[in-house]
Scaffold this motif. Structure first.
Motif, PDB file in Angstrom:
ATOM      1  N   UNK A   1      14.197 -22.491  -0.654  1.00  6.21           N
ATOM      2  CA  UNK A   1      13.613 -21.172  -0.421  1.00  6.21           C
ATOM      3  C   UNK A   1      12.278 -21.335   0.283  1.00  6.21           C
ATOM      4  N   UNK A   2      12.024 -20.480   1.250  1.00  3.06           N
ATOM      5  CA  UNK A   2      10.755 -20.519   1.962  1.00  3.06           C
ATOM      6  C   UNK A   2      10.742 -21.428   3.167  1.00  3.06           C
ATOM      7  N   UNK A   3      11.875 -22.073   3.486  1.00  3.72           N
ATOM      8  CA  UNK A   3      11.929 -22.885   4.705  1.00  3.72           C
ATOM      9  C   UNK A   3      12.150 -21.971   5.909  1.00  3.72           C
ATOM     10  N   UNK A   4      11.598 -22.365   7.038  1.00  2.00           N
ATOM     11  CA  UNK A   4      11.801 -21.610   8.263  1.00  2.00           C
ATOM     12  C   UNK A   4      13.161 -21.958   8.860  1.00  2.00           C
ATOM     13  N   UNK A   5      13.590 -21.171   9.820  1.00  2.00           N
ATOM     14  CA  UNK A   5      14.856 -21.450  10.490  1.00  2.00           C
ATOM     15  C   UNK A   5      14.795 -22.805  11.196  1.00  2.00           C
ATOM     16  N   UNK A   6      13.647 -23.105  11.804  1.00  2.00           N
ATOM     17  CA  UNK A   6      13.481 -24.391  12.483  1.00  2.00           C
ATOM     18  C   UNK A   6      13.586 -25.543  11.493  1.00  2.00           C
ATOM     19  N   UNK A   7      13.017 -25.366  10.301  1.00  2.00           N
ATOM     20  CA  UNK A   7      13.106 -26.417   9.273  1.00  2.00           C
ATOM     21  C   UNK A   7      14.543 -26.576   8.789  1.00  2.00           C
ATOM     22  N   UNK A   8      15.265 -25.486   8.681  1.00  2.00           N
ATOM     23  CA  UNK A   8      16.671 -25.568   8.283  1.00  2.00           C
ATOM     24  C   UNK A   8      17.482 -26.334   9.326  1.00  2.00           C
ATOM     25  N   UNK A   9      17.214 -26.086  10.583  1.00  2.00           N
ATOM     26  CA  UNK A   9      17.918 -26.806  11.636  1.00  2.00           C
ATOM     27  C   UNK A   9      17.593 -28.293  11.601  1.00  2.00           C
ATOM     28  N   UNK A  10      16.334 -28.610  11.298  1.00  2.00           N
ATOM     29  CA  UNK A  10      15.939 -30.019  11.195  1.00  2.00           C
ATOM     30  C   UNK A  10      16.676 -30.710  10.055  1.00  2.00           C
ATOM     31  N   UNK A  11      16.902 -29.984   8.974  1.00  2.00           N
ATOM     32  CA  UNK A  11      17.654 -30.532   7.843  1.00  2.00           C
ATOM     33  C   UNK A  11      19.080 -30.868   8.277  1.00  2.00           C
ATOM     34  N   UNK A  12      19.710 -29.956   9.027  1.00  2.00           N
ATOM     35  CA  UNK A  12      21.074 -30.213   9.504  1.00  2.00           C
ATOM     36  C   UNK A  12      21.123 -31.385  10.471  1.00  2.00           C
ATOM     37  N   UNK A  13      20.119 -31.451  11.337  1.00  2.00           N
ATOM     38  CA  UNK A  13      20.095 -32.541  12.320  1.00  2.00           C
ATOM     39  C   UNK A  13      19.967 -33.888  11.627  1.00  2.00           C
ATOM     40  N   UNK A  14      19.103 -33.951  10.606  1.00  2.00           N
ATOM     41  CA  UNK A  14      18.881 -35.220   9.915  1.00  2.00           C
ATOM     42  C   UNK A  14      20.080 -35.605   9.053  1.00  2.00           C
ATOM     43  N   UNK A  15      20.660 -34.641   8.378  1.00  2.00           N
ATOM     44  CA  UNK A  15      21.748 -34.947   7.435  1.00  2.00           C
ATOM     45  C   UNK A  15      23.074 -35.221   8.134  1.00  2.00           C
ATOM     46  N   UNK A  16      23.352 -34.470   9.202  1.00  2.00           N
ATOM     47  CA  UNK A  16      24.671 -34.571   9.819  1.00  2.00           C
ATOM     48  C   UNK A  16      24.650 -35.083  11.259  1.00  2.00           C
ATOM     49  N   UNK A  17      23.447 -35.305  11.796  1.00  2.00           N
ATOM     50  CA  UNK A  17      23.364 -35.839  13.147  1.00  2.00           C
ATOM     51  C   UNK A  17      23.847 -34.884  14.220  1.00  2.00           C
ATOM     52  N   UNK A  18      23.739 -33.579  13.990  1.00  2.00           N
ATOM     53  CA  UNK A  18      24.174 -32.617  14.995  1.00  2.00           C
ATOM     54  C   UNK A  18      23.227 -32.674  16.191  1.00  2.00           C
TER      55      UNK A  18
ATOM     56  N   UNK B   1      19.989 -17.247   4.766  1.00  2.00           N
ATOM     57  CA  UNK B   1      19.681 -17.311   3.337  1.00  2.00           C
ATOM     58  C   UNK B   1      19.600 -18.745   2.834  1.00  2.00           C
ATOM     59  N   UNK B   2      18.519 -19.084   2.112  1.00  2.00           N
ATOM     60  CA  UNK B   2      18.351 -20.440   1.590  1.00  2.00           C
ATOM     61  C   UNK B   2      19.165 -20.657   0.322  1.00  2.00           C
TER      62      UNK B   2
ATOM     63  N   UNK C   1      25.172 -21.250   9.994  1.00  2.00           N
ATOM     64  CA  UNK C   1      24.304 -20.074  10.123  1.00  2.00           C
ATOM     65  C   UNK C   1      25.063 -18.801   9.783  1.00  2.00           C
ATOM     66  N   UNK C   2      26.293 -18.699  10.279  1.00  2.00           N
ATOM     67  CA  UNK C   2      27.114 -17.530   9.967  1.00  2.00           C
ATOM     68  C   UNK C   2      27.336 -17.383   8.473  1.00  2.00           C
ATOM     69  N   UNK C   3      27.555 -18.499   7.787  1.00  2.00           N
ATOM     70  CA  UNK C   3      27.736 -18.473   6.333  1.00  2.00           C
ATOM     71  C   UNK C   3      26.460 -18.018   5.638  1.00  2.00           C
ATOM     72  N   UNK C   4      25.319 -18.481   6.117  1.00  2.00           N
ATOM     73  CA  UNK C   4      24.030 -18.079   5.544  1.00  2.00           C
ATOM     74  C   UNK C   4      23.786 -16.581   5.720  1.00  2.00           C
TER      75      UNK C   4
ATOM     76  N   UNK D   1       8.373 -14.855   8.173  1.00  2.00           N
ATOM     77  CA  UNK D   1       7.808 -16.161   8.530  1.00  2.00           C
ATOM     78  C   UNK D   1       8.583 -17.301   7.863  1.00  2.00           C
ATOM     79  N   UNK D   2       9.578 -16.972   7.085  1.00  2.00           N
ATOM     80  CA  UNK D   2      10.416 -17.969   6.426  1.00  2.00           C
ATOM     81  C   UNK D   2      11.672 -17.257   5.939  1.00  2.00           C
ATOM     82  N   UNK D   3      12.513 -17.975   5.255  1.00  2.00           N
ATOM     83  CA  UNK D   3      13.742 -17.380   4.721  1.00  2.00           C
ATOM     84  C   UNK D   3      13.647 -17.271   3.205  1.00  2.00           C
ATOM     85  N   UNK D   4      13.455 -16.062   2.697  1.00  2.00           N
ATOM     86  CA  UNK D   4      13.278 -15.866   1.253  1.00  2.00           C
ATOM     87  C   UNK D   4      14.603 -15.910   0.502  1.00  2.00           C
ATOM     88  N   UNK D   5      14.514 -16.357  -0.747  1.00  2.00           N
ATOM     89  CA  UNK D   5      15.678 -16.338  -1.620  1.00  2.00           C
ATOM     90  C   UNK D   5      15.759 -15.041  -2.406  1.00  2.00           C
TER      91      UNK D   5
END
Length: 367
Positions: free
Chosen positions: A138-155, A184-185, A200-203, A306-310
């Motif tokens: 909760x509270x991560x930005x969209x850019x931070x969420x994308x970074x998580x996907x890039x690091x975890x799955x190598x997209x 949504x986080x 993203x569509x699922x979120x 400014x972020x994605x609230x839960x």
């Protein structure tokens, strides 16, 4: 014995040789039959396993099947992984089963040295799909969420760019076409290879479910505001405090300041404006940034989240606490202890507690 009742050794020798010959012939015939059987069985096994394995498989192995892969590509991947012996056998199994249009992508739990038909059965069984999980706090930005996907799955960067730019049916109309605040986080199960736009569509769909549960649109109207403003407020709350018990109080501080015509002066909005992460404080230079998201420079809410609230932050924005507090500060970043004040003097005392914590933990670079 002869006619005199004595042993006739000549006859005994004759019959012994005859018996030995019979036994020898039987042994030769029996041994030869076993030999022929063994050779025939060996030839049969070699024929059966020339292009395919037999048996129930050996050690476990996971295989990633990409999107759009056909039977030949899948067969090649399974062969390389040691699951099957040949692509030809797998293609034949697919054709025999009429399963060409049933093949799915994803990560599958299989075994090594399987018959092609068995491997196909396992690929068609959803129980063998290995689902990965990804968590967006909760509270991560969209850019931070994308970074998580890039690091975890190598997209790839291209896939991330596509995910950020396409149009989504699940995005609420009041979002104004912006994803920030609405992805949504939560923790999601995803099928590899991961497609960011699918995540993203699922979120967005999950945001819709939570918004409906909280009656976001009707309650926003009852508060005399808009759904987008509620999400924006919730995004500030999620960025400022993590303790759900404190979030309704932070919501009240935001509304109280807005109602009094005060600037919000939230450091979290400055962080978003200047792209800073990892610190809770801002510099004088940061606070002079002209961005419309800088609530030290502009009155009112920022133009968007400014972020994605839960769920708890969204609920707090819809149900603020009953308080006259106008200030708050988290005085201990380890425990999350946050203090609220109705006057500037009370707030200054609380700020000193925060400064003491920062002094005691200056080597951590959080302040």
């Amino acid at each position: 014995m002869d006619n005199d009742g004595r042993l006739n050794w000549r006859k005994i020798g004759y019959h012994a040789r005859s018996a030995f010959a019979v036994l020898l012939a039987a042994a030769v015939l029996g041994g030869g039959g076993w030999y022929v059987y063994a050779k025939a069985n060996e030839a049969y096994v070699e024929w059966r396993t020339e292009e395919d394995y037999i048996g129930e498989g050996k050690e476990k192995v996971e295989v990633l099947i990409p999107r759009g892969a056909g039977s030949t590509q899948i067969g090649d991947l399974l062969t390389e992984a040691g699951v099957i012996k040949s692509t030809k056998a797998f293609r034949s199994a697919v054709e025999d089963a009429g399963a060409r249009d049933k093949l799915q992508y994803g990560r599958f739990a299989l075994k090594k040295e399987l018959p092609a038909a068995t491997a196909l059965e396992m690929l068609l069984d959803p129980k063998n799909v290995v689902n990965e999980k990804v968590t967006f706090p909760e509270g991560t930005t969209f850019a931070e969420q994308q970074a998580i996907m890039a690091e975890k799955f190598g997209v790839s960067a291209e896939e991330l760019k596509t995910a950020a730019s396409i149009s989504y049916d699940a995005l609420p109309a009041y979002a104004g076409g912006r994803l920030e605040g609405y992805t949504f986080p939560s923790t999601y199960q995803v099928v590899e290879p991961v497609v960011p736009s699918s995540v993203v569509g699922t979120q967005l769909r999950q945001f819709g479910r939570i918004a409906e549960k909280l009656e976001l649109e009707s309650k926003a109207q009852a508060l005399g505001t808009t759904p987008h403003a509620v999400v924006t407020t919730a995004s500030i709350i999620a960025s400022e405090v993590t303790n759900p018990d404190d979030q309704p109080m932070v919501a009240a501080v935001i509304y109280n300041r807005l109602n009094k015509g005060m600037m919000l002066q939230m450091d979290s909005t400055v962080h978003y404006a200047v792209g800073k992460a990892g610190k809770v404080t801002t510099t004088a230079e940061d606070r002079k940034d002209p961005s419309p998201y800088n609530t030290y420079m502009h009155k009112g809410l920022p133009p968007g989240p400014i972020s994605n609230p839960g769920e708890t932050a969204l609920s707090a924005a819809l149900n603020p606490a009953a308080t006259d507090a106008l200030f708050f500060v988290t005085v201990n970043l380890d425990t999350g202890e946050t203090r609220f004040a109705a006057t500037a003097e009370e707030h200054e005392a609380n700020v000193k507690l925060f400064q003491q914590w920062c002094s005691a933990n200056k080597d951590r670079g959080l302040c």
